[in-house]
Each structure stands twice: as C-alpha cells, then as structure tokens.
Design a protein around this motif. Sequence first.
Motif, short mmCIF file in Angstrom:
data_model
loop_
_atom_site.label_atom_id
_atom_site.label_comp_id
_atom_site.label_asym_id
_atom_site.label_seq_id
_atom_site.Cartn_x
_atom_site.Cartn_y
_atom_site.Cartn_z
N THR A 138 31.06 26.93 46.13
CA THR A 138 31.02 27.95 47.38
C THR A 138 32.04 28.51 48.00
OG1 THR A 138 28.89 27.20 47.99
CG2 THR A 138 29.89 28.59 49.39
N GLN A 139 33.02 27.59 48.31
CA GLN A 139 34.45 27.77 49.04
C GLN A 139 35.18 28.75 48.00
OE1 GLN A 139 35.31 27.64 52.25
NE2 GLN A 139 33.44 26.65 52.62
N SER A 140 35.17 28.30 46.76
CA SER A 140 35.95 28.88 45.66
C SER A 140 35.46 30.51 45.43
CB SER A 140 35.88 28.11 44.30
OG SER A 140 36.26 26.74 44.44
N LYS A 141 34.28 30.57 45.52
CA LYS A 141 33.73 31.87 45.47
C LYS A 141 34.06 32.74 46.89
CE LYS A 141 29.74 31.15 42.64
NZ LYS A 141 28.26 31.09 42.42
N LYS A 142 34.11 32.20 47.84
CA LYS A 142 34.57 32.84 49.04
C LYS A 142 36.20 33.26 48.83
CE LYS A 142 31.33 31.00 52.37
NZ LYS A 142 31.28 30.30 53.53
N SER A 196 37.72 33.85 46.06
CA SER A 196 37.85 34.88 45.20
C SER A 196 37.59 36.09 45.70
CB SER A 196 36.87 34.65 43.79
OG SER A 196 37.44 33.22 43.27
N LYS A 197 36.51 36.10 46.43
CA LYS A 197 36.17 37.72 47.09
C LYS A 197 36.96 37.96 48.03
CE LYS A 197 31.02 36.85 46.32
NZ LYS A 197 29.86 36.77 47.03
N GLY A 198 37.72 36.90 48.75
CA GLY A 198 38.61 37.57 49.84
C GLY A 198 40.05 37.98 48.98
N LEU A 235 39.88 39.36 46.29
CA LEU A 235 39.74 40.64 45.48
C LEU A 235 39.76 41.67 46.66
CD1 LEU A 235 36.78 39.80 43.16
CD2 LEU A 235 38.93 40.64 42.54
N ASN A 236 39.41 41.40 47.88
CA ASN A 236 39.13 42.26 49.02
C ASN A 236 40.65 42.73 49.48
OD1 ASN A 236 36.40 42.60 49.25
ND2 ASN A 236 36.35 40.87 50.70
N LEU A 237 41.56 41.67 49.34
CA LEU A 237 43.02 42.04 49.69
C LEU A 237 43.60 43.00 48.37
CD1 LEU A 237 44.01 38.59 50.77
CD2 LEU A 237 43.70 40.71 52.30
N GLY A 238 43.12 43.32 47.43
CA GLY A 238 43.84 43.76 46.23
C GLY A 238 44.15 43.23 45.32
N VAL A 239 43.84 41.89 45.08
CA VAL A 239 44.39 41.32 43.89
C VAL A 239 43.45 41.57 42.71
CG1 VAL A 239 44.59 38.95 42.94
CG2 VAL A 239 45.23 39.30 45.33
N LYS A 240 44.01 41.88 41.60
CA LYS A 240 43.18 42.31 40.45
C LYS A 240 42.93 41.33 39.39
CE LYS A 240 44.22 47.12 41.26
NZ LYS A 240 44.91 47.02 42.54
N PRO A 241 42.10 41.24 38.74
CA PRO A 241 42.08 40.16 37.51
C PRO A 241 43.10 40.38 36.60
CG PRO A 241 39.77 41.27 37.49
CD PRO A 241 40.87 42.21 38.67
N GLY A 242 44.14 39.43 36.24
CA GLY A 242 45.15 39.22 35.78
C GLY A 242 46.49 39.16 36.54
N ASP A 243 46.23 39.37 37.80
CA ASP A 243 47.66 39.34 38.77
C ASP A 243 47.70 38.07 38.89
OD1 ASP A 243 47.45 41.96 39.20
OD2 ASP A 243 46.68 41.84 41.34
N LYS A 244 48.95 37.59 39.12
CA LYS A 244 49.35 36.26 39.35
C LYS A 244 49.57 36.17 40.87
CE LYS A 244 51.03 35.54 34.73
NZ LYS A 244 50.39 36.49 34.20
#
Length: 67
Positions: A45-49, A51-53, A55-64
Amino acid sequence: MTDIERPERLFDFIHFQKKHFPQEVCVASKENGTWVELSTDEVITQSKKLSKGLLNLGVKPGDKIAM
C-alpha cells in the motif's frame, strides 16, 4: 507484470512474498524513538502511494530517481 512464480525485478519480490510468505511484520523502522512495523500488505500500500506521488510530481516511466 513478471510471472509471480519467478520474480525478476526488485519490485516484484514483495508480491511474491505476499502470495507465498505474507508477513505480519515485513519491515520495521524507528520513528521518533518508537518502532513502527508494516505488514506485507502495508508495504505494498505504501509503495503504491509513493508511486502515485512520484507520478503526480511528473516522474515518468523510465525516468531515474534516487531515494
């Protein structure tokens, strides 16, 4: 997702653990001098939160990122 019977990526292992060896205490850390324990489900649950955070900050798949 990778075959849960043969996890290959680091983030697949928690799902493997949940299926085969769910833990009441999966992770423990000290916060303000008090031990805080998380079960396998709570870690997921914490990992999903997190991840969503990200993504909301603009981190995209593949970004490091570094943590």
